[in-house]
Structures are given as C-alpha cells and as structure tokens.
Scaffold this active site. Sequence first.
Site, PDB file in Angstrom:
ATOM      1  N   ASP A   9       0.851  -1.203   0.000  1.00 57.71           N
ATOM      2  CA  ASP A   9       0.000   0.000   0.000  1.00 57.71           C
ATOM      3  C   ASP A   9       0.885   1.251   0.000  1.00 57.71           C
ATOM      4  O   ASP A   9       0.919   1.993   0.972  1.00 57.71           O
ATOM      5  CB  ASP A   9      -0.946  -0.009   1.216  1.00 57.71           C
ATOM      6  CG  ASP A   9      -0.230  -0.077   2.567  1.00 57.71           C
ATOM      7  OD1 ASP A   9       0.920  -0.569   2.621  1.00 57.71           O
ATOM      8  OD2 ASP A   9      -0.816   0.379   3.568  1.00 57.71           O
ATOM      9  N   HIS A  59       9.637  -0.765   9.012  1.00 57.94           N
ATOM     10  CA  HIS A  59       8.540  -1.735   9.014  1.00 57.94           C
ATOM     11  C   HIS A  59       8.619  -2.673   7.799  1.00 57.94           C
ATOM     12  O   HIS A  59       8.994  -3.839   7.923  1.00 57.94           O
ATOM     13  CB  HIS A  59       7.194  -1.001   9.005  1.00 57.94           C
ATOM     14  CG  HIS A  59       6.908  -0.232  10.258  1.00 57.94           C
ATOM     15  ND1 HIS A  59       6.916  -0.817  11.501  1.00 57.94           N
ATOM     16  CD2 HIS A  59       6.601   1.076  10.465  1.00 57.94           C
ATOM     17  CE1 HIS A  59       6.616   0.089  12.423  1.00 57.94           C
ATOM     18  NE2 HIS A  59       6.432   1.241  11.817  1.00 57.94           N
TER      19      HIS A  59
HETATM   20  C1  BDR Z   1       2.628  -0.640   8.655  1.00 52.51           C
HETATM   21  O1  BDR Z   1       1.600   0.339   8.451  1.00 52.51           O
HETATM   22  C2  BDR Z   1       1.941   1.175   7.385  1.00 52.51           C
HETATM   23  O2  BDR Z   1       1.885   2.508   7.752  1.00 52.51           O
HETATM   24  C3  BDR Z   1       3.334   0.841   6.973  1.00 52.51           C
HETATM   25  O3  BDR Z   1       3.472   0.932   5.571  1.00 52.51           O
HETATM   26  C4  BDR Z   1       3.567  -0.542   7.478  1.00 52.51           C
HETATM   27  O4  BDR Z   1       3.210  -1.502   6.513  1.00 52.51           O
HETATM   28  C5  BDR Z   1       3.285  -0.358   9.999  1.00 52.51           C
HETATM   29  O5  BDR Z   1       2.368  -0.509  11.026  1.00 52.51           O
HETATM   30 CA    CA Z   2       2.834  -0.873   4.158  1.00 52.54          CA
END
Ligand code: BDR
Ligand code: CA
Length: 317
Positions: A9, A242
Amino acid sequence: MLDVIFDTDPGIDDAMALLFLARARRVRLLAITTVFGNATIGTATRNALVLADRFGLAVPVAEGAAGPLVGEADPPPTFVHGENGLGNIDITPSLRRVDPRPAHRLIIDLVRANPHQITLIAVGRMTNLALALRDAPEIAGLVKQVVIMGGAFGRNGHTGNVTPVAEANIWGDPVAADVVFGAAWPMTVAGLDVTQQTIMTEAFLADLAANGGEDGRFMRAISRFYQDFHRTSAGLEGFYVHDSSAVAAALRPDLFTGVTGAIRVVPNGIAIGQTILKPDGRTYPPGPWDNRPSHTVLTGVQSAEVIALYRDTLLGA
Ligand code: BDR
Ligand code: CA
C-alpha cells in the site's frame, strides 16, 4: 533465487521495501499488487506504477481491494505518508497500464503457474490475500512461503501503533488478517516486535544520499515527511523499519529469531486488530486457537545487520 509477489500500500516505507527488492540480486519480482491502507486504492496503485517506473521494474501491477472485507476503509493516514502517499515528493505520472486482473486473481494465477516457487511478501492490509484464499484455497499449499509485515505480540515492549494493542496493517482489516493467519501456508510474521527494533537514522540517510546515487537521493527525499512524523509522534530521530524488515526476513531469515504458534486477531471492540499468539507447546482449555496452523512470529532481530543489508543492497556491495 527468490520469486516474489509484493503486496503493498505505497506508502513511504512500502516504497523503500520495493526499492530493496528491486535491487536485491537474489530476487526475481513477478508482480506488484496494491491494497488500500496508507493511501486510497487509487493513490496506492498510481504510486506503485510510478515506483515501478522509477526503479526500472517491468512487472505487472494489479490493483487490489479498496476496503476491508467487513465495513468501510478508514481515511488514509496522510499525517504519516503525506497527501500523495509518498511523503509529498514530486511525482512523474506513469504511462503504464495496470494489469486487467484484480490483485487477488493475479496472485492466484501466478501461484498456480509457479507451484511451490513463490514467496508472497505482504506489507499492507491482508485483504488481497484473504480474497485469494477465498477464491482458491488450494494456493495455501502451492506457495513457497508468505512473509508479512503486520501485528504486534508484545515482545520487546511493542504492542501497537494505531491503538495501544493494534498494528495498522492488521487493524485496517482484522477479519482478513484472521483468515490469512488461519491458512496452513508456511508463514513468517514480522510485527512491531521486530520492526520497531530497527531504525533508519538521519546519519544513515545522509550516507545513502551521498553514496547511493539516484536510489540514495530518492531514499532521503521520500524520508523527510516520515522522519517528521516519527519525531512528533514518537520523539524518534529517524524512523522504524517496518516493510523493509519483512523483505529482510525473506532475504536473510538468519538475521531473525522467532517463536511458533497459532495466531488469532480480535475482530471488534476496543482491542480490534490485536494479534494474539498461542505458542506451540502451551496447553489451555479448548478455545479459539485450537486447530489453527502454526506460524512463525519474529521476536528477535539483528538490527545493525538488517540496516547494513539494506545499504549493501542499494549500493550493490
Ligand atoms: C505498517 O503500516 C503502514 O503505515 C506501513 O506501511 C507498514 O506496513 C506499519 O504498522
Ligand atoms: Ca505498508
């Protein structure tokens, strides 16, 4: 060689993870599939096309779910990823066309065509994966492995980032996540337990910008908005790694340690999106974890090595 479908995303850290995959020598990227989350589905797909152009990726990009399996999509967190989902950097629109298939159909087609070959890396809401399982449950036995960024299991003190107990990707479609955790495919879960243990600092980004050519300058440019968010929300100089941690776990599982067990997701109420592990070997009275597959939840990470791997990969070292 790792044959990868990247479900994403984009999203600032999604863009970084895609760049990581694009430059990894042992990766053959087969497709990018998009999902709502950090941006609306239209913006996420536009961004995926733009990033594929920028990174020189001649792979299909398929658009996926616009909202969760149950209920409506929450407004995108523009305070994290910017109005355009990419930290408000200038974007050159792509002239490419999106694949005509919905994301979950492309996933099914590729998995069937490449049995036991594909590593599915999912770093957004789990909606596309759940839809693929619904239409073709047999793909659970046909993928090589699934690696996701999602969840928080309370290890290393990390319990949630959108609520005190929930991580964003799981919270955004808890029903889909519970379906995905319920599938008997080999699955590794990179939750906040490890992703919040690894931080890209300003010094790291400055080094990339100086030595990493176009990619390094892109990393720095796209980071600024994200750094501001982490500074104001967590008092952090730098940002959590992340989505790239899921990529690192696929590339170098030896950099991580984990525990195995059955996972459930709280579907509603104040703890909506909480991920709860019943470790293998623990016994309880009959309950909702029974007869669920065992997955690997990552609990330890060699953070410095993950950061070095990212740098080396971008610099071609
Ligand atoms: C996840 O949430 C999104 O904001 C980031 O892309 C990551 O996949 C972290 O909690
Ligand atoms: Ca993400």
